[in-house]
Design a protein around this motif. Structure first.
Motif: not given
Length: 141
Positions: A63-66, A70-76, A91-102
């Protein structure tokens, strides 16, 4: 945008380890295994594999890698795969959402996690996909 925010964004763009430590700030910290993956990415390694059991933080580090890519690489365009759709949707999409909120407010609204994709304000995106039915062994590992 303040000078402090600009400096932080530059640091985070240059180092996923710094991004996780400073922007995401995991309350339980970063495990040694997770830190090794982050450092390998920062060191430019492309083929990273993690050998471990259940509950070791693999989904979290993914999730951290995604988020970082997504935030810092060009044309990802981030392909997100798993052997089963349940691993992605439960599992994975909710984990991304969890860390996005952080994330700090400056970044939080730049990410949208939906059931079929993750979009970023900079036009980057992630698409979760599984193997075709009956072919999940093609994605194992």
């Amino acid at each position: 945008m303040t000078k402090e925010v600009e400096e932080a964004l530059r640091r985070w763009a240059g180092s996923i380890e710094c991004f996780v430590e400073e922007a995401i700030r995991p309350t339980k910290g970063i495990s040694e295994q997770q830190r090794k993956v982050l450092q390998d990415i920062d060191n430019g390694y492309k083929d990273i594999s993690v050998k471990s059991g259940h509950g070791t933080g693999k989904t979290t580090v993914m999730a951290w890698i995604i988020l970082w890519v997504g935030l810092f690489k060009y044309d990802a365009k981030i392909p997100i795969t798993a052997p089963t759709s349940a691993q992605l949707t439960r599992l994975l999409l909710p984990e991304v959402k969890k860390w996005q909120k952080q994330l700090p407010l400056e970044l939080r609204d730049s990410v949208e996690v939906l059931s079929d994709r993750i979009t970023f304000a900079n036009d980057n995106f992630g698409i979760p996909r599984t193997a075709r039915k009956g072919e999940s062994e093609g994605l194992q590992g």
